[in-house]
Design a protein around this motif. Structure first.
Motif, mmCIF file in Angstrom:
data_model
loop_
_atom_site.group_PDB
_atom_site.id
_atom_site.type_symbol
_atom_site.label_atom_id
_atom_site.label_comp_id
_atom_site.label_asym_id
_atom_site.label_seq_id
_atom_site.Cartn_x
_atom_site.Cartn_y
_atom_site.Cartn_z
ATOM 1 N N MET A 1 0.970 -1.408 0.134
ATOM 2 C CA MET A 1 0.096 0.043 0.118
ATOM 3 C C MET A 1 1.100 1.300 0.270
ATOM 4 O O MET A 1 1.824 1.334 0.699
ATOM 5 N N PRO A 2 0.463 2.199 -0.833
ATOM 6 C CA PRO A 2 -0.497 2.395 -1.404
ATOM 7 C C PRO A 2 -0.257 1.576 -2.943
ATOM 8 O O PRO A 2 0.836 1.596 -3.540
ATOM 9 N N GLN A 3 -1.354 1.343 -3.652
ATOM 10 C CA GLN A 3 -1.220 0.607 -4.884
ATOM 11 C C GLN A 3 -1.887 1.853 -5.896
ATOM 12 O O GLN A 3 -3.026 2.405 -5.778
ATOM 13 N N ILE A 4 -1.148 2.211 -6.721
ATOM 14 C CA ILE A 4 -1.155 3.443 -7.654
ATOM 15 C C ILE A 4 -1.202 2.916 -9.016
ATOM 16 O O ILE A 4 -0.137 2.303 -9.521
ATOM 17 N N THR A 5 -2.171 3.444 -9.667
ATOM 18 C CA THR A 5 -2.334 2.879 -11.214
ATOM 19 C C THR A 5 -2.623 4.105 -11.985
ATOM 20 O O THR A 5 -3.337 4.939 -11.712
ATOM 21 N N VAL A 6 -1.740 4.146 -13.031
ATOM 22 C CA VAL A 6 -1.871 5.167 -14.228
ATOM 23 C C VAL A 6 -2.167 4.745 -15.416
ATOM 24 O O VAL A 6 -1.363 4.229 -16.119
ATOM 25 N N ASP A 7 -3.364 4.855 -15.898
ATOM 26 C CA ASP A 7 -3.825 4.583 -17.129
ATOM 27 C C ASP A 7 -3.717 6.056 -18.095
ATOM 28 O O ASP A 7 -4.166 7.232 -17.794
ATOM 29 N N HIS A 8 -2.825 5.786 -19.359
ATOM 30 C CA HIS A 8 -2.832 6.893 -19.979
ATOM 31 C C HIS A 8 -2.720 6.270 -21.603
ATOM 32 O O HIS A 8 -2.459 5.287 -22.149
ATOM 33 N N SER A 9 -2.888 7.420 -22.489
ATOM 34 C CA SER A 9 -2.782 7.258 -23.633
ATOM 35 C C SER A 9 -1.414 6.886 -24.288
ATOM 36 O O SER A 9 -0.414 7.563 -23.699
ATOM 37 N N ALA A 10 -1.432 5.939 -25.085
ATOM 38 C CA ALA A 10 -0.153 5.595 -25.679
ATOM 39 C C ALA A 10 0.581 6.573 -26.166
ATOM 40 O O ALA A 10 1.749 6.830 -26.496
ATOM 41 N N THR A 11 -0.086 7.625 -26.916
ATOM 42 C CA THR A 11 0.496 8.716 -27.567
ATOM 43 C C THR A 11 1.064 9.738 -26.776
ATOM 44 O O THR A 11 2.051 10.510 -27.173
ATOM 45 N N ALA B 1 -3.683 1.739 -26.179
ATOM 46 C CA ALA B 1 -3.496 1.929 -27.472
ATOM 47 C C ALA B 1 -4.360 2.856 -28.175
ATOM 48 O O ALA B 1 -3.929 3.597 -29.113
ATOM 49 N N ASP B 2 -5.574 2.730 -27.721
ATOM 50 C CA ASP B 2 -6.471 3.708 -28.297
ATOM 51 C C ASP B 2 -7.183 4.613 -27.341
ATOM 52 O O ASP B 2 -7.485 4.031 -26.090
ATOM 53 N N THR B 3 -7.489 6.037 -27.757
ATOM 54 C CA THR B 3 -8.217 6.978 -26.974
ATOM 55 C C THR B 3 -9.226 7.582 -27.642
ATOM 56 O O THR B 3 -8.861 7.721 -28.912
ATOM 57 N N VAL B 4 -10.515 7.575 -27.068
ATOM 58 C CA VAL B 4 -11.617 8.213 -27.998
ATOM 59 C C VAL B 4 -12.351 9.275 -26.947
ATOM 60 O O VAL B 4 -12.551 8.720 -25.816
ATOM 61 N N VAL B 5 -12.479 10.387 -27.243
ATOM 62 C CA VAL B 5 -13.153 11.478 -26.336
ATOM 63 C C VAL B 5 -14.323 12.082 -27.403
ATOM 64 O O VAL B 5 -14.059 12.490 -28.413
ATOM 65 N N GLY B 6 -15.437 11.738 -26.727
ATOM 66 C CA GLY B 6 -16.593 12.154 -27.471
ATOM 67 C C GLY B 6 -16.718 11.148 -28.907
ATOM 68 O O GLY B 6 -16.565 10.064 -28.505
ATOM 69 N N ASP B 7 -16.659 11.939 -29.879
ATOM 70 C CA ASP B 7 -16.623 11.076 -31.041
ATOM 71 C C ASP B 7 -15.242 11.289 -31.865
ATOM 72 O O ASP B 7 -15.122 11.026 -33.205
ATOM 73 N N GLU B 8 -14.247 11.820 -31.236
ATOM 74 C CA GLU B 8 -13.108 12.163 -31.786
ATOM 75 C C GLU B 8 -11.969 11.082 -31.297
ATOM 76 O O GLU B 8 -11.677 10.770 -30.000
ATOM 77 N N SER B 9 -11.164 10.760 -32.249
ATOM 78 C CA SER B 9 -9.987 9.740 -31.733
ATOM 79 C C SER B 9 -8.597 10.539 -31.889
ATOM 80 O O SER B 9 -7.656 10.307 -31.540
ATOM 81 N N GLU B 10 -8.693 11.743 -32.537
ATOM 82 C CA GLU B 10 -7.478 12.420 -32.793
ATOM 83 C C GLU B 10 -7.527 13.619 -31.888
ATOM 84 O O GLU B 10 -8.457 13.939 -31.809
ATOM 85 N N GLY B 11 -6.030 14.274 -31.622
ATOM 86 C CA GLY B 11 -6.166 15.335 -30.899
ATOM 87 C C GLY B 11 -6.288 15.461 -29.296
ATOM 88 O O GLY B 11 -6.345 16.299 -28.904
ATOM 89 N N HIS B 12 -6.504 14.101 -28.849
ATOM 90 C CA HIS B 12 -6.687 13.987 -27.332
ATOM 91 C C HIS B 12 -6.074 13.027 -26.728
ATOM 92 O O HIS B 12 -5.496 12.033 -27.468
ATOM 93 N N ALA B 13 -5.580 13.361 -25.802
ATOM 94 C CA ALA B 13 -4.951 12.353 -24.767
ATOM 95 C C ALA B 13 -5.536 12.181 -23.487
ATOM 96 O O ALA B 13 -6.081 13.340 -22.780
ATOM 97 N N VAL B 14 -5.393 11.151 -22.745
ATOM 98 C CA VAL B 14 -6.092 10.941 -21.537
ATOM 99 C C VAL B 14 -5.073 10.164 -20.516
ATOM 100 O O VAL B 14 -4.330 9.443 -20.799
ATOM 101 N N VAL B 15 -5.108 10.833 -19.303
ATOM 102 C CA VAL B 15 -4.445 10.327 -18.256
ATOM 103 C C VAL B 15 -5.422 10.055 -16.991
ATOM 104 O O VAL B 15 -5.963 11.151 -16.716
ATOM 105 N N HIS B 16 -5.414 9.013 -16.405
ATOM 106 C CA HIS B 16 -6.251 8.678 -14.963
ATOM 107 C C HIS B 16 -5.483 8.137 -14.056
ATOM 108 O O HIS B 16 -4.897 7.047 -14.314
ATOM 109 N N VAL B 17 -5.412 8.909 -13.028
ATOM 110 C CA VAL B 17 -4.591 8.199 -11.885
ATOM 111 C C VAL B 17 -5.675 7.543 -10.724
ATOM 112 O O VAL B 17 -6.343 8.290 -10.271
ATOM 113 N N THR B 18 -5.394 6.329 -10.200
ATOM 114 C CA THR B 18 -6.067 5.795 -9.163
ATOM 115 C C THR B 18 -4.943 5.468 -8.131
ATOM 116 O O THR B 18 -4.140 4.843 -8.297
ATOM 117 N N VAL B 19 -5.370 6.200 -6.896
ATOM 118 C CA VAL B 19 -4.405 5.891 -5.599
ATOM 119 C C VAL B 19 -5.344 5.043 -4.599
ATOM 120 O O VAL B 19 -6.229 5.562 -4.209
#
Length: 119
Positions: A1-11, A48-66
């Motif tokens: 503990m703590p367990q930290i996971t970072v999900d992120h766009s591969a881009t 590998a893939d990130t889609v925001v709304g109806d777009e897959s280009e021009g966006h990147a996502v990072v979500h951190v869980t602690v």
């Protein structure tokens, strides 16, 4: 503990200083949530893939869980969450034409959580 996971766009591979982010986050978790530094573990999971709304280009996502053992109050969790977002601002480089969507949550680990270390 703590367990930290970072999900992120591969881009973000070239624009996210993951080791520096993890070290800074571990220090923050120790200072804010009274964790032990040797117990801090972070895993990065590129998507590998990130889609925001109806777009897959021009966006990147990072979500951190602690995930922390239960016992921290809501103010401590909120302070840690804000610190995570600040660290993302510092460790993910801006890229022209890309919108970064960053989020974080601090949650209690389930009462059934157990761990072991094997040398």
């Amino acid at each position: 503990m703590p367990q930290i996971t970072v999900d992120h766009s591969a881009t973000l591979a070239d624009d996210f200083d993951r080791p520096a982010f993890a070290r800074a986050l571990h220090t923050a978790v120790v200072e804010i949530a009274a964790a032990r530094l040797p117990a801090c573990k972070t895993q990065f999971r590129p998507a590998a893939d990130t889609v925001v709304g109806d777009e897959s280009e021009g966006h990147a996502v990072v979500h951190v869980t602690v995930g922390l053992l239960a016992g921290r109050d809501d103010d401590t969790k909120a302070r840690l969450t804000e610190t995570v977002l600040d660290l993302l601002r510092r460790h993910v480089r801006q890229s022209p034409g890309r919108t970064l969507h960053a989020s974080a949550e601090v949650r209690d680990l389930a009462p059934s959580y157990r761990t072991f270390d094997r040398p």
